[in-house]
Design an enzyme around this catalytic site. Structure first.
Site, PDB file in Angstrom:
ATOM      1  N   ARG A  47      57.301  -0.530 -44.568  1.00 32.44           N
ATOM      2  CA  ARG A  47      58.484  -0.315 -45.405  1.00 32.44           C
ATOM      3  C   ARG A  47      59.555   0.525 -44.702  1.00 32.44           C
ATOM      4  NH1 ARG A  47      59.678  -1.247 -50.982  1.00 32.44           N
ATOM      5  NH2 ARG A  47      59.232  -3.452 -50.982  1.00 32.44           N
ATOM      6  N   THR A  78      43.096  -1.870 -30.480  1.00 33.24           N
ATOM      7  CA  THR A  78      42.454  -1.719 -29.171  1.00 33.24           C
ATOM      8  C   THR A  78      41.468  -2.871 -28.952  1.00 33.24           C
ATOM      9  OG1 THR A  78      42.553   0.639 -29.636  1.00 33.24           O
ATOM     10  CG2 THR A  78      41.315  -0.025 -27.692  1.00 33.24           C
ATOM     11  N   ARG A 122      50.124   5.702 -30.172  1.00 29.95           N
ATOM     12  CA  ARG A 122      50.350   4.622 -29.205  1.00 29.95           C
ATOM     13  C   ARG A 122      51.623   4.924 -28.417  1.00 29.95           C
ATOM     14  NH1 ARG A 122      46.926   0.121 -30.415  1.00 29.95           N
ATOM     15  NH2 ARG A 122      48.025  -0.946 -28.745  1.00 29.95           N
ATOM     16  N   GLY A 124      38.231   3.160 -39.534  1.00 32.44           N
ATOM     17  CA  GLY A 124      39.544   3.182 -40.170  1.00 32.44           C
ATOM     18  C   GLY A 124      39.766   2.026 -41.112  1.00 32.44           C
ATOM     19  N   HIS A 125      39.941   0.836 -40.546  1.00 27.66           N
ATOM     20  CA  HIS A 125      40.435  -0.295 -41.329  1.00 27.66           C
ATOM     21  C   HIS A 125      39.616  -0.587 -42.582  1.00 27.66           C
ATOM     22  CE1 HIS A 125      42.701  -3.968 -42.010  1.00 27.66           C
ATOM     23  NE2 HIS A 125      41.544  -4.470 -42.416  1.00 27.66           N
ATOM     24  N   HIS A 146      45.710   7.562 -33.660  1.00 24.29           N
ATOM     25  CA  HIS A 146      45.990   6.944 -32.359  1.00 24.29           C
ATOM     26  C   HIS A 146      47.491   6.996 -32.138  1.00 24.29           C
ATOM     27  CE1 HIS A 146      45.282   3.197 -29.568  1.00 24.29           C
ATOM     28  NE2 HIS A 146      46.059   4.102 -29.007  1.00 24.29           N
ATOM     29  N   ASP A 181      45.407   5.909 -39.072  1.00 22.66           N
ATOM     30  CA  ASP A 181      46.523   5.077 -38.569  1.00 22.66           C
ATOM     31  C   ASP A 181      46.961   4.035 -39.581  1.00 22.66           C
ATOM     32  OD1 ASP A 181      45.881   6.308 -36.203  1.00 22.66           O
ATOM     33  OD2 ASP A 181      45.209   4.491 -35.184  1.00 22.66           O
ATOM     34  N   HIS A 182      45.950   3.506 -40.289  1.00 21.15           N
ATOM     35  CA  HIS A 182      46.224   2.353 -41.165  1.00 21.15           C
ATOM     36  C   HIS A 182      47.108   2.753 -42.350  1.00 21.15           C
ATOM     37  CE1 HIS A 182      43.199   0.338 -38.725  1.00 21.15           C
ATOM     38  NE2 HIS A 182      42.591   1.504 -38.769  1.00 21.15           N
ATOM     39  N   ARG A 227      54.175   3.097 -32.850  1.00 19.49           N
ATOM     40  CA  ARG A 227      54.511   2.151 -33.916  1.00 19.49           C
ATOM     41  C   ARG A 227      53.911   2.494 -35.269  1.00 19.49           C
ATOM     42  NH1 ARG A 227      51.241  -2.503 -31.002  1.00 19.49           N
ATOM     43  NH2 ARG A 227      49.232  -2.293 -32.013  1.00 19.49           N
ATOM     44  N   HIS A 228      52.849   3.317 -35.283  1.00 20.82           N
ATOM     45  CA  HIS A 228      52.377   3.774 -36.606  1.00 20.82           C
ATOM     46  C   HIS A 228      52.367   5.306 -36.674  1.00 20.82           C
ATOM     47  CE1 HIS A 228      48.621   3.554 -34.393  1.00 20.82           C
ATOM     48  NE2 HIS A 228      48.427   2.274 -34.609  1.00 20.82           N
ATOM     49  N   HIS A 235      34.867   0.852 -34.081  1.00 16.74           N
ATOM     50  CA  HIS A 235      35.751  -0.313 -33.992  1.00 16.74           C
ATOM     51  C   HIS A 235      35.163  -1.503 -34.738  1.00 16.74           C
ATOM     52  CE1 HIS A 235      38.996  -2.876 -32.816  1.00 16.74           C
ATOM     53  NE2 HIS A 235      39.591  -1.823 -32.298  1.00 16.74           N
ATOM     54  N   GLY A 236      35.850  -1.870 -35.802  1.00 13.90           N
ATOM     55  CA  GLY A 236      35.464  -3.063 -36.565  1.00 13.90           C
ATOM     56  C   GLY A 236      34.317  -2.847 -37.541  1.00 13.90           C
ATOM     57  N   GLU A 290      43.424   9.804 -30.359  1.00 14.42           N
ATOM     58  CA  GLU A 290      43.176   8.657 -29.465  1.00 14.42           C
ATOM     59  C   GLU A 290      44.452   8.357 -28.716  1.00 14.42           C
ATOM     60  OE1 GLU A 290      42.171   5.185 -31.670  1.00 14.42           O
ATOM     61  OE2 GLU A 290      40.277   5.998 -32.322  1.00 14.42           O
ATOM     62  N   ASN A 337      39.843   7.285 -39.454  1.00 21.80           N
ATOM     63  CA  ASN A 337      41.083   6.981 -38.742  1.00 21.80           C
ATOM     64  C   ASN A 337      42.195   6.716 -39.777  1.00 21.80           C
ATOM     65  OD1 ASN A 337      43.146   5.408 -37.519  1.00 21.80           O
ATOM     66  ND2 ASN A 337      41.803   5.027 -35.790  1.00 21.80           N
ATOM     67  N   GLU A 365      32.350   7.047 -26.806  1.00 21.36           N
ATOM     68  CA  GLU A 365      32.428   6.293 -28.058  1.00 21.36           C
ATOM     69  C   GLU A 365      32.174   4.841 -27.691  1.00 21.36           C
ATOM     70  OE1 GLU A 365      35.939   6.692 -30.605  1.00 21.36           O
ATOM     71  OE2 GLU A 365      35.495   4.733 -31.463  1.00 21.36           O
TER      72      GLU A 365
HETATM   73  N1  PXP Z   1      37.693   3.847 -32.327  1.00 20.66           N
HETATM   74  C1  PXP Z   1      38.728   3.501 -31.531  1.00 20.66           C
HETATM   75  C2  PXP Z   1      38.733   3.993 -30.127  1.00 20.66           C
HETATM   76  C3  PXP Z   1      39.804   2.725 -32.023  1.00 20.66           C
HETATM   77  O1  PXP Z   1      40.832   2.406 -31.211  1.00 20.66           O
HETATM   78  C4  PXP Z   1      39.783   2.324 -33.372  1.00 20.66           C
HETATM   79  C5  PXP Z   1      40.928   1.543 -33.927  1.00 20.66           C
HETATM   80  O2  PXP Z   1      42.063   2.336 -34.006  1.00 20.66           O
HETATM   81  C6  PXP Z   1      38.688   2.711 -34.164  1.00 20.66           C
HETATM   82  C7  PXP Z   1      37.654   3.448 -33.620  1.00 20.66           C
HETATM   83  C8  PXP Z   1      38.599   2.350 -35.606  1.00 20.66           C
HETATM   84  O3  PXP Z   1      38.500   0.960 -35.719  1.00 20.66           O
HETATM   85  P1  PXP Z   1      38.628   0.289 -37.142  1.00 20.66           P
HETATM   86  O4  PXP Z   1      39.995   0.543 -37.652  1.00 20.66           O
HETATM   87  O5  PXP Z   1      38.359  -1.167 -36.841  1.00 20.66           O
HETATM   88  O6  PXP Z   1      37.568   0.911 -38.012  1.00 20.66           O
END
Ligand code: PXP
Length: 239
Positions: free
Chosen positions: A18, A101, A45, A213-214, A43, A9-10, A49-50, A191-192, A70, A7, A151
């Site tokens: 910035r 999310t 949104r 992602g994160h 994603h 997005d980050h 925003r990103h 997620h996470g 997403e 992902n 998912e």
């Molecule tokens: N899957 C979905 C549906 C999400 O919304 C996200 C966060 O954008 C992720 C996976 C990835 O999560 P993370 O950034 O915590 O790894």
């Protein structure tokens, strides 16, 4: 052997902090693919925003693996998906104020709406994934609504603190993955997840792909994006 989708997005979040044009999530997607990622996730949104429309348009042009968009199932975003035609759309619920999310889709209560949206996307040749909590009812209703993929939301497991709670949440994911496969759905998870809490997933071979992602971007700040992605691929490829 499970696969990894990254992902980006980050990267866009850092850019938007910035308000200028770097770092670029599109460039990050190229590096992720070169490092062996199976897919690129972004994603879009509602408040953009990103990830911006510009990012999505460029990602569609340059991603060679699989572009997973997403988004929440609202009309203007569905229209965007139908125009851009990513390989895959992952439907997620969205609350404007949330940082990320927070929960899975409520397919049980919104089945007819999701069925209609899924039908339109599939008719345009786009595969559809539902981001859902590890709940048997949500899984069965996802099948009924036409999802190709579920998912499983791993956030509750990742946020659990007590060992008993961690084990309970993990068991729910394990059972959900088994049920998904029994119903002939493809099972992904995300997620996470990070380099530590993902290790337990070696006991769930039903999960074929992870969306992360994160933690990857956090590690990339220290070791570089290429290495961070290769390290995560090495982990999930053992499952
Ligand atoms: N899957 C979905 C549906 C999400 O919304 C996200 C966060 O954008 C992720 C996976 C990835 O999560 P993370 O950034 O915590 O790894």
């Amino acid at each position: 052997m499970a696969l990894l989708s990254v992902n980006v997005d980050h990267i866009a979040t850092i850019r938007e902090a910035r308000g200028i044009d770097e770092p670029d999530p599109v460039l990050a997607a190229g590096i992720a693919e070169l490092a062996g990622a199976e897919g690129i996730i972004c994603h879009l949104r509602e408040d953009k925003r990103h990830i911006k429309d510009r990012d999505l348009e460029l990602l569609k042009k340059m991603v060679k693996t699989k572009l997973n968009l997403e988004m929440s199932p609202v009309k203007n975003l569905i229209d965007t998906a139908l125009t851009i035609k990513p390989d895959l759309v992952t439907l997620v619920p969205e609350k404007r104020e949330e940082v990320t999310t927070e929960s899975g889709l409520d397919v049980v209560d919104n089945k007819e709406e999701y069925k209609r949206v899924t039908g339109a996307l599939k008719e345009a040749g786009i595969s559809v994934s539902f981001f859902i909590d590890p709940d048997p009812n949500q899984i069965k209703e996802s099948l009924d609504a036409g999802a190709d993929i579920i998912e499983i939301h791993t956030g509750y497991y990742c946020e659990a603190v007590l060992e008993s709670e961690i084990l309970r949440e993990f068991e729910k994911i394990k059972e959900a993955a088994k049920l998904g496969v029994e119903l002939n759905l493809k099972v992904h998870a995300g997620h996470g997840l990070n380099y530590v809490n993902i290790k337990r997933f070696s006991s769930i071979p039903e999960i074929k792909e992870y969306s992360i992602g994160h933690s990857i971007i956090a590690r990339a700040v220290m070791v570089g994006l290429d290495q961070a992605i290769r390290e995560m691929i090495k982990l999930v490829s053992q499952f």
